[in-house]
Design a protein around this motif. Structure first.
Motif, PDB file in Angstrom:
ATOM      1  N   LYS A 176       8.717  13.011 -20.718  1.00  0.00           N
ATOM      2  CA  LYS A 176       8.822  13.275 -22.156  1.00  0.00           C
ATOM      3  C   LYS A 176       8.780  14.771 -22.418  1.00  0.00           C
ATOM      4  CE  LYS A 176       6.531   8.977 -23.455  1.00  0.00           C
ATOM      5  NZ  LYS A 176       5.331   8.388 -24.078  1.00  0.00           N
ATOM      6  N   GLU A 177       9.376  15.159 -23.544  1.00  0.00           N
ATOM      7  CA  GLU A 177       9.347  16.581 -23.918  1.00  0.00           C
ATOM      8  C   GLU A 177       7.924  17.027 -24.225  1.00  0.00           C
ATOM      9  OE1 GLU A 177      12.063  18.241 -26.762  1.00  0.00           O
ATOM     10  OE2 GLU A 177      13.647  16.889 -26.077  1.00  0.00           O
ATOM     11  N   LYS A 178       7.212  16.206 -24.983  1.00  0.00           N
ATOM     12  CA  LYS A 178       5.833  16.545 -25.332  1.00  0.00           C
ATOM     13  C   LYS A 178       4.930  15.520 -24.655  1.00  0.00           C
ATOM     14  CE  LYS A 178       2.734  17.559 -29.079  1.00  0.00           C
ATOM     15  NZ  LYS A 178       2.429  17.421 -30.475  1.00  0.00           N
ATOM     16  N   THR A 179       4.133  15.985 -23.691  1.00  0.00           N
ATOM     17  CA  THR A 179       3.277  15.066 -22.931  1.00  0.00           C
ATOM     18  C   THR A 179       1.909  14.932 -23.583  1.00  0.00           C
ATOM     19  OG1 THR A 179       2.476  16.845 -21.504  1.00  0.00           O
ATOM     20  CG2 THR A 179       4.411  15.625 -20.743  1.00  0.00           C
ATOM     21  N   ASN A 180       1.319  13.788 -23.401  1.00  0.00           N
ATOM     22  CA  ASN A 180      -0.035  13.518 -23.869  1.00  0.00           C
ATOM     23  C   ASN A 180      -0.984  13.876 -22.717  1.00  0.00           C
ATOM     24  OD1 ASN A 180      -2.499  12.413 -24.604  1.00  0.00           O
ATOM     25  ND2 ASN A 180      -1.594  10.567 -25.486  1.00  0.00           N
ATOM     26  N   ASP A 181      -1.600  15.030 -22.818  1.00  0.00           N
ATOM     27  CA  ASP A 181      -2.441  15.516 -21.722  1.00  0.00           C
ATOM     28  C   ASP A 181      -3.622  14.592 -21.431  1.00  0.00           C
ATOM     29  OD1 ASP A 181      -0.796  17.661 -21.328  1.00  0.00           O
ATOM     30  OD2 ASP A 181      -2.003  19.056 -22.535  1.00  0.00           O
ATOM     31  N   ARG A 182      -4.199  14.002 -22.487  1.00  0.00           N
ATOM     32  CA  ARG A 182      -5.320  13.097 -22.264  1.00  0.00           C
ATOM     33  C   ARG A 182      -4.890  11.874 -21.460  1.00  0.00           C
ATOM     34  NH1 ARG A 182      -7.897  12.260 -27.892  1.00  0.00           N
ATOM     35  NH2 ARG A 182      -8.167  14.429 -28.420  1.00  0.00           N
ATOM     36  N   LEU A 183      -3.743  11.319 -21.825  1.00  0.00           N
ATOM     37  CA  LEU A 183      -3.225  10.161 -21.100  1.00  0.00           C
ATOM     38  C   LEU A 183      -2.950  10.534 -19.645  1.00  0.00           C
ATOM     39  CD1 LEU A 183      -2.161   7.245 -21.006  1.00  0.00           C
ATOM     40  CD2 LEU A 183       0.078   8.167 -21.646  1.00  0.00           C
TER      41      LEU A 183
END
Length: 117
Positions: free
Chosen positions: A37-44
Protein backbone atom coordinates in the motif's frame (compact mmCIF):
# COMPACT_ATOMS: atom_id res chain seq x y z
CA UNK A 1 -1.73 -48.92 24.40
CA UNK A 2 0.58 -46.29 25.87
CA UNK A 3 2.64 -46.42 22.69
CA UNK A 4 -0.41 -45.49 20.60
CA UNK A 5 -1.32 -42.57 22.84
CA UNK A 6 2.27 -41.35 22.68
CA UNK A 7 2.24 -41.66 18.90
CA UNK A 8 -1.08 -39.81 18.73
CA UNK A 9 0.32 -37.10 20.99
CA UNK A 10 3.33 -36.72 18.70
CA UNK A 11 1.07 -36.52 15.65
CA UNK A 12 -1.11 -33.89 17.33
CA UNK A 13 2.01 -31.85 18.12
CA UNK A 14 3.03 -32.03 14.46
CA UNK A 15 -0.46 -30.97 13.39
CA UNK A 16 -0.24 -27.99 15.78
CA UNK A 17 3.10 -27.08 14.22
CA UNK A 18 1.54 -27.30 10.77
CA UNK A 19 -1.29 -24.96 11.83
CA UNK A 20 1.24 -22.54 13.27
CA UNK A 21 3.16 -22.55 10.00
CA UNK A 22 -0.11 -21.65 8.28
CA UNK A 23 -0.49 -18.72 10.69
CA UNK A 24 3.09 -17.66 9.94
CA UNK A 25 2.35 -17.62 6.22
CA UNK A 26 -0.83 -15.65 6.86
CA UNK A 27 1.09 -13.07 8.93
CA UNK A 28 3.72 -12.79 6.20
CA UNK A 29 0.97 -12.30 3.59
CA UNK A 30 -0.64 -9.57 5.67
CA UNK A 31 2.69 -7.79 6.04
CA UNK A 32 3.39 -8.02 2.30
CA UNK A 33 -0.11 -6.75 1.50
CA UNK A 34 0.32 -3.87 3.91
CA UNK A 35 3.75 -3.02 2.51
CA UNK A 36 2.29 -2.88 -1.02
CA UNK A 37 0.00 0.00 0.00
CA UNK A 38 1.03 3.60 -0.52
CA UNK A 39 0.32 4.48 3.10
CA UNK A 40 1.20 1.67 5.51
CA UNK A 41 -0.27 1.14 8.95
CA UNK A 42 2.86 0.98 11.09
CA UNK A 43 1.03 -0.43 14.10
CA UNK A 44 -0.39 -3.28 12.04
CA UNK A 45 3.05 -3.98 10.58
CA UNK A 46 4.62 -4.04 14.04
CA UNK A 47 1.94 -6.39 15.40
CA UNK A 48 2.16 -8.72 12.43
CA UNK A 49 5.97 -8.71 12.51
CA UNK A 50 5.95 -9.50 16.25
CA UNK A 51 3.40 -12.29 15.74
CA UNK A 52 5.48 -13.64 12.85
CA UNK A 53 8.68 -13.65 14.92
CA UNK A 54 7.01 -15.27 17.94
CA UNK A 55 5.40 -17.94 15.78
CA UNK A 56 8.65 -18.74 13.98
CA UNK A 57 10.46 -19.10 17.31
CA UNK A 58 7.72 -21.37 18.66
CA UNK A 59 7.74 -23.55 15.53
CA UNK A 60 11.53 -23.76 15.65
CA UNK A 61 11.46 -24.86 19.30
CA UNK A 62 8.74 -27.46 18.68
CA UNK A 63 10.47 -28.86 15.60
CA UNK A 64 13.75 -29.07 17.53
CA UNK A 65 11.98 -31.05 20.26
CA UNK A 66 10.52 -33.41 17.63
CA UNK A 67 13.95 -33.84 16.01
CA UNK A 68 15.55 -34.57 19.40
CA UNK A 69 12.95 -37.25 20.04
CA UNK A 70 13.44 -38.81 16.61
CA UNK A 71 17.21 -38.74 17.14
CA UNK A 72 16.76 -40.66 20.39
CA UNK A 73 14.58 -43.21 18.65
CA UNK A 74 16.97 -43.59 15.71
CA UNK A 75 20.10 -43.97 17.85
CA UNK A 76 18.60 -46.44 20.30
CA UNK A 77 18.72 -44.13 23.29
CA UNK A 78 16.00 -44.82 25.85
CA UNK A 79 12.67 -43.14 25.14
CA UNK A 80 9.06 -43.60 26.14
CA UNK A 81 7.34 -46.69 24.86
CA UNK A 82 10.26 -48.55 23.31
CA UNK A 83 12.22 -51.64 24.22
CA UNK A 84 14.75 -51.21 21.41
CA UNK A 85 17.46 -49.90 23.72
CA UNK A 86 17.00 -52.78 26.17
CA UNK A 87 17.09 -55.35 23.37
CA UNK A 88 20.22 -53.74 21.91
CA UNK A 89 21.90 -53.74 25.34
CA UNK A 90 21.03 -57.42 25.77
CA UNK A 91 22.40 -58.32 22.33
CA UNK A 92 25.63 -56.47 23.04
CA UNK A 93 25.97 -58.19 26.43
CA UNK A 94 25.51 -61.59 24.78
CA UNK A 95 28.20 -60.74 22.25
CA UNK A 96 30.56 -59.68 25.03
CA UNK A 97 29.86 -62.93 26.90
CA UNK A 98 30.58 -64.95 23.74
CA UNK A 99 33.82 -63.00 23.19
CA UNK A 100 34.89 -63.56 26.80
CA UNK A 101 34.10 -67.28 26.46
CA UNK A 102 36.30 -67.50 23.34
CA UNK A 103 39.16 -65.69 25.06
CA UNK A 104 38.91 -67.94 28.14
CA UNK A 105 38.94 -70.95 25.84
CA UNK A 106 42.11 -69.61 24.20
CA UNK A 107 43.72 -69.09 27.62
CA UNK A 108 42.75 -72.64 28.68
CA UNK A 109 44.28 -74.08 25.50
CA UNK A 110 47.45 -72.10 26.07
CA UNK A 111 47.66 -73.35 29.68
CA UNK A 112 47.12 -76.95 28.54
CA UNK A 113 49.87 -76.61 25.95
CA UNK A 114 52.23 -75.17 28.54
CA UNK A 115 51.48 -78.02 30.95
CA UNK A 116 52.07 -80.61 28.23
CA UNK A 117 55.45 -79.12 27.38
Amino acid sequence: MATYSLANERLRALEDIEREIGAILQNAGTVILELSKEKTNDRLLDRQAAAFTASVQHVEAELSAQIRYLTQVATGQPHEGSSYSSRKDCQMALKRVEYARLKLSDVARTCEQMLES
